[in-house]
Design a protein around this motif. Sequence first.
Motif, PDB file in Angstrom:
ATOM      1  N   TYR A  37       0.811  -1.210   0.000  1.00  0.00           N
ATOM      2  CA  TYR A  37       0.000   0.000   0.000  1.00  0.00           C
ATOM      3  C   TYR A  37       0.850   1.267   0.000  1.00  0.00           C
ATOM      4  O   TYR A  37       0.418   2.301  -0.493  1.00  0.00           O
ATOM      5  CB  TYR A  37      -1.021  -0.018   1.142  1.00  0.00           C
ATOM      6  N   LEU A  44      -4.096   6.280  -3.494  1.00  0.00           N
ATOM      7  CA  LEU A  44      -5.062   6.159  -2.403  1.00  0.00           C
ATOM      8  C   LEU A  44      -5.338   7.498  -1.726  1.00  0.00           C
ATOM      9  O   LEU A  44      -6.280   7.610  -0.947  1.00  0.00           O
ATOM     10  CB  LEU A  44      -4.537   5.164  -1.351  1.00  0.00           C
ATOM     11  N   TRP A  46      -3.542   8.830   0.593  1.00  0.00           N
ATOM     12  CA  TRP A  46      -3.258   8.675   2.012  1.00  0.00           C
ATOM     13  C   TRP A  46      -1.962   9.412   2.334  1.00  0.00           C
ATOM     14  O   TRP A  46      -1.059   9.492   1.512  1.00  0.00           O
ATOM     15  CB  TRP A  46      -3.048   7.209   2.385  1.00  0.00           C
TER      16      TRP A  46
END
Length: 101
Positions: A37, A44, A46
């Motif tokens: 990730y 994403l 993030w």
Amino acid sequence: AGKLQANPQYANAIQVAVQQVNYETKSMTYQAWLGYYNSSISKLKWTKPQLVEMANQHAYEVLQLPSPPALQAKTVGKMGLKGTPGLIIESGGGGGGGGGG
């Protein structure tokens, strides 16, 4: 959206199965999750602290660990996560690596 949950019919069997997985495998799974990730962090949308928070949530809820596994400082550095809150860095030094013998 809500929280994704296992089918209640299988939830207990899944929990029992995860409890049988050894700590080393869970630790490697945590590190792999974090690395995977981390490579998609911009897609994403993030931040690095959010990434670590999600990884730690994965450790608690999916891997059923009491705390996130410690990572080697070298690994954290290679991932570009040095100084990110929520990571546990292995204490001690010692070179080595690998197993065997």
